[in-house]
Scaffold this motif. Sequence first.
Motif, PDB file in Angstrom:
ATOM      1  N   ALA A  31       2.378 -12.240  -1.698  1.00 19.21           N
ATOM      2  CA  ALA A  31       1.201 -12.143  -0.824  1.00 19.21           C
ATOM      3  C   ALA A  31       0.146 -13.174  -1.228  1.00 19.21           C
ATOM      4  O   ALA A  31      -0.465 -13.825  -0.365  1.00 19.21           O
ATOM      5  N   TRP A  32      -0.062 -13.338  -2.516  1.00 21.62           N
ATOM      6  CA  TRP A  32      -1.009 -14.338  -3.001  1.00 21.62           C
ATOM      7  C   TRP A  32      -0.581 -15.733  -2.531  1.00 21.62           C
ATOM      8  O   TRP A  32      -1.402 -16.527  -2.065  1.00 21.62           O
ATOM      9  N   ALA A  80       0.836  -1.212   0.000  1.00 21.24           N
ATOM     10  CA  ALA A  80       0.000   0.000   0.000  1.00 21.24           C
ATOM     11  C   ALA A  80       0.869   1.261   0.000  1.00 21.24           C
ATOM     12  O   ALA A  80       0.601   2.205  -0.750  1.00 21.24           O
ATOM     13  N   LEU A  81       1.905   1.278   0.807  1.00 19.68           N
ATOM     14  CA  LEU A  81       2.801   2.431   0.865  1.00 19.68           C
ATOM     15  C   LEU A  81       3.554   2.617  -0.447  1.00 19.68           C
ATOM     16  O   LEU A  81       3.719   3.740  -0.939  1.00 19.68           O
ATOM     17  N   GLN A  82       3.971   1.526  -1.046  1.00 20.05           N
ATOM     18  CA  GLN A  82       4.673   1.597  -2.329  1.00 20.05           C
ATOM     19  C   GLN A  82       3.756   2.114  -3.432  1.00 20.05           C
ATOM     20  O   GLN A  82       4.203   2.825  -4.339  1.00 20.05           O
ATOM     21  N   TYR A 142       8.869  -3.755  -7.062  1.00 19.09           N
ATOM     22  CA  TYR A 142       8.574  -4.300  -5.731  1.00 19.09           C
ATOM     23  C   TYR A 142       7.123  -4.757  -5.640  1.00 19.09           C
ATOM     24  O   TYR A 142       6.826  -5.840  -5.131  1.00 19.09           O
ATOM     25  N   ILE A 143       6.210  -3.915  -6.120  1.00 20.64           N
ATOM     26  CA  ILE A 143       4.784  -4.233  -6.038  1.00 20.64           C
ATOM     27  C   ILE A 143       4.481  -5.526  -6.789  1.00 20.64           C
ATOM     28  O   ILE A 143       3.807  -6.419  -6.260  1.00 20.64           O
ATOM     29  N   LYS A 144       4.975  -5.638  -7.999  1.00 18.96           N
ATOM     30  CA  LYS A 144       4.713  -6.839  -8.812  1.00 18.96           C
ATOM     31  C   LYS A 144       5.183  -8.103  -8.084  1.00 18.96           C
ATOM     32  O   LYS A 144       4.452  -9.094  -7.982  1.00 18.96           O
ATOM     33  N   GLU A 145       6.390  -8.058  -7.572  1.00 12.70           N
ATOM     34  CA  GLU A 145       6.965  -9.212  -6.878  1.00 12.70           C
ATOM     35  C   GLU A 145       6.193  -9.532  -5.594  1.00 12.70           C
ATOM     36  O   GLU A 145       5.882 -10.690  -5.311  1.00 12.70           O
TER      37      GLU A 145
END
Length: 157
Positions: A149-150, A117-119, A141-144
């Motif tokens: 998380a999934w 969320a912060l990213q 970072y988000i993609k990874e």
Amino acid sequence: MTQLSVIGLNQESAKSLADKLNQLLANYQVFYMNVRGFHWNVRGEKFFELHVKFEETYNDLLLKIDEVAERILTLGQRPRHAYSAYLDSSQIAEVKDVHDGRECVQQVLDSYQVVIALQREILQLAGDANDEGTASLMSDYIKEQEKTAWMLNAYLG
């Protein structure tokens, strides 16, 4: 006239981005220490797989900590480096005395949700500032981390 940083960004925008990146750095540092603790203290039938996974996770977090700090420096600002400052500004709380594998995994998942969320916020700011370097870093970072998380969520059932 607008003053530009050494990398050609508006200095005010660069400072705002660096402030948000310092917040991210604080969250990463607390996240890192929590995962180190999980690695050391996890118990139970899934010990072997979780012990290895937590080591993989904290090694990845350590790389990101360095990259975020260096990005702050690239923006012409200083990364915070006192653990007390991290605890004051982190949304991720320090976790103590957790050794149950499922609880550890849930804490890691919750922490990923905070940093993702912060990213996303930083990605938006970077786009507004025309800061491709920070945007690219956050996007990667988000993609990874969305995939991680999934997978953690699937592990928890």
